[in-house]
Motif scaffolding. Structure first.
Motif, PDB file in Angstrom:
ATOM      1  N   ARG A 203       0.811  -1.163   0.138  1.00  0.00           N
ATOM      2  CA  ARG A 203       0.149  -0.046   0.008  1.00  0.00           C
ATOM      3  C   ARG A 203       0.954   1.197   0.096  1.00  0.00           C
ATOM      4  O   ARG A 203       2.100   1.109   0.679  1.00  0.00           O
ATOM      5  CB  ARG A 203      -0.852   0.057   1.261  1.00  0.00           C
ATOM      6  N   ALA A 204       0.435   2.221  -0.578  1.00  0.00           N
ATOM      7  CA  ALA A 204       0.958   3.661  -0.628  1.00  0.00           C
ATOM      8  C   ALA A 204       0.055   4.647  -0.844  1.00  0.00           C
ATOM      9  O   ALA A 204      -0.951   4.398  -1.552  1.00  0.00           O
ATOM     10  CB  ALA A 204       2.200   3.757  -2.012  1.00  0.00           C
ATOM     11  N   ALA A 205       0.257   5.642  -0.244  1.00  0.00           N
ATOM     12  CA  ALA A 205      -1.079   6.764  -0.083  1.00  0.00           C
ATOM     13  C   ALA A 205      -0.369   7.987   0.179  1.00  0.00           C
ATOM     14  O   ALA A 205       0.667   8.090   0.960  1.00  0.00           O
ATOM     15  CB  ALA A 205      -2.029   6.485   0.815  1.00  0.00           C
ATOM     16  N   SER A 206      -0.810   9.135  -0.144  1.00  0.00           N
ATOM     17  CA  SER A 206      -0.579  10.694   0.165  1.00  0.00           C
ATOM     18  C   SER A 206      -1.679  11.407   0.378  1.00  0.00           C
ATOM     19  O   SER A 206      -2.811  11.112  -0.197  1.00  0.00           O
ATOM     20  CB  SER A 206       0.492  11.183  -0.798  1.00  0.00           C
ATOM     21  N   LYS A 207      -1.807  12.421   1.443  1.00  0.00           N
ATOM     22  CA  LYS A 207      -2.678  13.382   1.637  1.00  0.00           C
ATOM     23  C   LYS A 207      -2.269  14.748   1.965  1.00  0.00           C
ATOM     24  O   LYS A 207      -1.337  14.897   2.602  1.00  0.00           O
ATOM     25  CB  LYS A 207      -3.565  12.974   2.686  1.00  0.00           C
ATOM     26  N   ASN A 208      -2.850  15.588   1.085  1.00  0.00           N
ATOM     27  CA  ASN A 208      -2.516  16.948   1.322  1.00  0.00           C
ATOM     28  C   ASN A 208      -3.559  17.714   1.916  1.00  0.00           C
ATOM     29  O   ASN A 208      -4.858  17.354   1.562  1.00  0.00           O
ATOM     30  CB  ASN A 208      -2.343  17.913   0.057  1.00  0.00           C
ATOM     31  N   GLN A 209      -3.439  18.585   3.039  1.00  0.00           N
ATOM     32  CA  GLN A 209      -4.575  19.250   3.708  1.00  0.00           C
ATOM     33  C   GLN A 209      -4.164  20.618   4.165  1.00  0.00           C
ATOM     34  O   GLN A 209      -3.086  20.783   4.442  1.00  0.00           O
ATOM     35  CB  GLN A 209      -4.819  18.491   4.921  1.00  0.00           C
ATOM     36  N   ASP A 210      -5.000  21.721   3.667  1.00  0.00           N
ATOM     37  CA  ASP A 210      -5.150  23.167   3.950  1.00  0.00           C
ATOM     38  C   ASP A 210      -6.089  23.484   4.887  1.00  0.00           C
ATOM     39  O   ASP A 210      -7.134  23.087   4.644  1.00  0.00           O
ATOM     40  CB  ASP A 210      -5.065  23.759   2.742  1.00  0.00           C
TER      41      ASP A 210
END
Length: 297
Positions: A189-196
């Motif tokens: 599994r590989a994942a990324s998240k951007n949050q502002d």
């Protein structure tokens, strides 16, 4: 004393019926430690499903399965509390996008050629303008014995104050991408998240405002029908324009799960972590070990 013992019990009551027209109606209640944690109703047919109530939104429903830490043997629950290490606001411990909310309606499309679309909206109530909207897209395919699932999700929460500028209250925008690849006894599994999180006019220089980026990666190997091992790592960083910009958090975990009998499992995991406070020039690190015994029926 640096040890603690806890007990968690949860169960789900559900039911459904199909009308002569072929339309299905149903509902469920999930009770966690004696409290109603998730209650919903749904209507489904060839056109898809509409669900109402308290449940994961479209973004979380789509992204959770690809997040390495969320899918880990002990899950994100094996992370120590936010006071140890003292995580800076905005540093992420998971790449799951979205949340669970009451007063929510969600549409899930039929799966067509492996593609499933979800959209949802949650009303914050008459006293707040902070309504939440979410979208999730999942694609699953099997190619020569290799199962691939990819997801993209977005999540937006409006400012609770001025709906035009957001001045005086923060609004949230988050997006994430994840992929899960399963081949034989291996799952990666590989994942990324951007949050502002900022004021509606884009202002960052206020308390609680930040931009963060979080990634996690993991591999699981089923050694046999009863034993599974894993290794997971994650990292999160605040952008230089954020409050406490440059602060970072990193964690890694190894674990093993043993199933001695149907409906029972024992897991053991160890997680090490490090939080760096860029402005203060300090580092808070450590490790925790979690032993879990579970029984399902």
């Amino acid at each position: 004393n640096n040890s603690a013992a806890t007990m968690d019990s949860d169960f789900t009551i559900s039911g459904s019926t199909t009308a002569d027209s072929g339309m299905t109606f149903g509902g469920s209640i999930h009770v966690d430690d004696g409290a109603d944690d998730d209650a919903r109703m749904h209507i489904s047919d060839d056109w898809g499903q509409i669900s109402f109530g308290e449940h994961n939104d479209a973004a979380k429903s789509s992204s959770a399965g690809q997040s390495a830490l969320d899918a880990a043997i002990s899950g994100t629950s094996s992370i120590v509390s936010t006071t140890d290490p003292a995580l800076t606001t905005g540093l992420g411990t998971s790449t799951v996008v979205g949340s669970e909310a009451k007063g929510q309606i969600m549409y899930t499309s039929p799966t067509v050629n492996g593609l499933t679309l979800r959209v949802s909206q949650a009303d914050a109530g008459s006293a707040s303008k902070a309504d939440a909207t979410a979208m999730g897209l999942t694609y699953a395919v099997d190619m020569d014995g290799v199962g691939i699932t990819a997801s993209y999700a977005t999540y937006d929460v409006a400012s609770a104050a001025d709906s035009t500028t957001g001045t005086g209250s923060l609004e949230t925008e988050a997006s994430g991408f994840g992929v899960k690849i399963a081949y034989g006894d291996f799952t990666v599994r590989a994942a990324s998240k951007n949050q502002d999180v900022k004021e509606g006019d884009g202002t960052m220089g206020v308390a609680g405002a930040y931009e963060s980026e979080t990634h996690d990666y993991g591999i699981t190997y089923a050694m046999s029908d009863t034993v599974t091992i894993e290794a997971v790592t994650s990292s999160s960083e605040l952008s230089t324009g954020s409050q406490n910009g440059g602060d970072t958090y990193e964690a890694s975990q190894i674990g093993v799960k043993y199933v001695p009998a149907t409906g029972m499992y024992i897991s053991l995991s160890n997680r090490s972590y490090e939080m760096k406070d860029s402005s203060a020039g300090t580092t808070n690190d450590g490790a925790n070990t979690r032993l879990k015994v579970g029984i399902t029926f």
